[in-house]
Enzyme design. Structure first.
Site, PDB file in Angstrom:
ATOM      1  N   CYS A   1       0.851  -1.185   0.000  1.00  0.00           N
ATOM      2  CA  CYS A   1       0.000   0.000   0.000  1.00  0.00           C
ATOM      3  C   CYS A   1       0.887   1.235   0.000  1.00  0.00           C
ATOM      4  O   CYS A   1       2.111   1.151   0.114  1.00  0.00           O
ATOM      5  CB  CYS A   1      -0.932   0.004   1.214  1.00  0.00           C
ATOM      6  SG  CYS A   1      -0.057   0.080   2.783  1.00  0.00           S
ATOM      7  N   LYS A   2       0.274   2.373  -0.140  1.00  0.00           N
ATOM      8  CA  LYS A   2       1.003   3.630  -0.102  1.00  0.00           C
ATOM      9  C   LYS A   2       1.534   3.895   1.308  1.00  0.00           C
ATOM     10  O   LYS A   2       0.939   3.471   2.296  1.00  0.00           O
ATOM     11  CB  LYS A   2       0.096   4.787  -0.531  1.00  0.00           C
ATOM     12  CG  LYS A   2      -0.272   4.778  -2.002  1.00  0.00           C
ATOM     13  CD  LYS A   2      -1.114   5.999  -2.338  1.00  0.00           C
ATOM     14  CE  LYS A   2      -1.437   6.051  -3.825  1.00  0.00           C
ATOM     15  NZ  LYS A   2      -2.251   7.240  -4.167  1.00  0.00           N
TER      16      LYS A   2
END
EC number: 3.1.3.78
Length: 270
Positions: A126-127
């Site tokens: 994920c970011k």
């Protein structure tokens, strides 16, 4: 929600899934390959290993050798600790364990991304700014809270808006913020109600005095007009009592508003 980052980092992953997430919940995090059934799912990590590994870094290469690959470099699976050969897979970011079918990173996450492992052992990507992500496995669907990305000192509390008021009963000072045309304040010290300014109680007392005068005239006319009939019909006395009761109630309210204490604002804080 999901931001479309669904390109697989490992083309042949089975249950080792990679999901994508953004700053919110990512319910549509992509899973690489069809996940195994829950009954073949490996056990959760022991209490010595945290269930959610945030920003998981790839393990170092082990100098040991795998029996299947001779002198090929191997790493330990982050889930079952089995040896995984990485020969010919150096270009990949993650490798799949042949024992538990879970993914283990062998490279750092791409720029701006990070690895997160769900309690069900699913490896997600994920970011770095993500605060919550959702596991894509249909039998898990956990929401993983990652917390603030850049924790720092708490911002100072905003200065309260309003005015400091001197209580008309106890003269103590308190903060009051609800200033309207119908402003009554309860002092937090003496717990008594007072008016902020004189305009509101003065207007209410004037209306009550006018109603009292109107009901007094009506009651006087009713009594004068039905005096003779009341000697015969006793029920007329009940109408007299009702009219007089309205007069007394409106007079009491007028006196209440006339005698209400007034609290004076001192100075504004805004």
């Amino acid at each position: 929600m999901a931001d479309g980052e669904r390109s697989p980092l490992l083309s042949d992953l089975g249950d080792g899934a990679l999901g994508s997430g953004n700053g919110g919940v990512s319910p549509g995090a992509a899973s690489l390959g069809a996940p195994n059934k829950p009954q073949s799912f490996p056990p959760f990590p022991s209490s010595t290993q945290p269930p959610v590994l945030l920003s998981e870094n790839p393990p170092p290469y082990s100098p040991l050798t795998s029996p299947e690959s001779g002198s090929a470099p191997v790493i330990s699976c982050r889930v079952c600790q089995s040896l995984i050969s990485v020969e010919g897979k150096i270009h990949q970011h993650v490798v799949k364990c042949g024992v538990c079918n879970e993914a283990t990173p062998i490279k750092n996450a791409p720029a701006g991304k990070k690895y997160v492992r769900c309690p069900c052992n699913c490896l997600l990507i994920c970011k770095v700014t993500s605060q919550r992500i959702a596991c894509p496995r249909p039998y898990c669907k956990r929401i993983i809270n990652l917390g603030p990305v850049h924790p720092g000192p708490a911002s100072p509390d905003p200065q309260p808006a309003g005015a400091r008021v001197s209580c008309g009963h106890c003269s103590n000072t308190f903060l009051w913020t609800e200033f309207t045309d119908r402003t009554l304040a309860r002092c937090p010290h003496c717990r008594k109600v007072s008016s902020i300014g004189q305009r509101y109680p003065r207007r209410r007392s004037l209306w009550c005095y006018l109603l009292c005068l109107l009901f007094s005239i009506s009651a006087a006319g009713l009594i004068a007009g039905t005096w003779s009939q009341a000697q015969v019909y006793g029920g007329i006395y009940a109408s007299w009592a009702a009219a007089l009761l309205l007069v007394v109630l409106t007079l009491a309210r007028a006196l209440y508003w006339s005698c209400m204490r007034v609290s004076q604002p001192l100075h504004n804080l805004t």
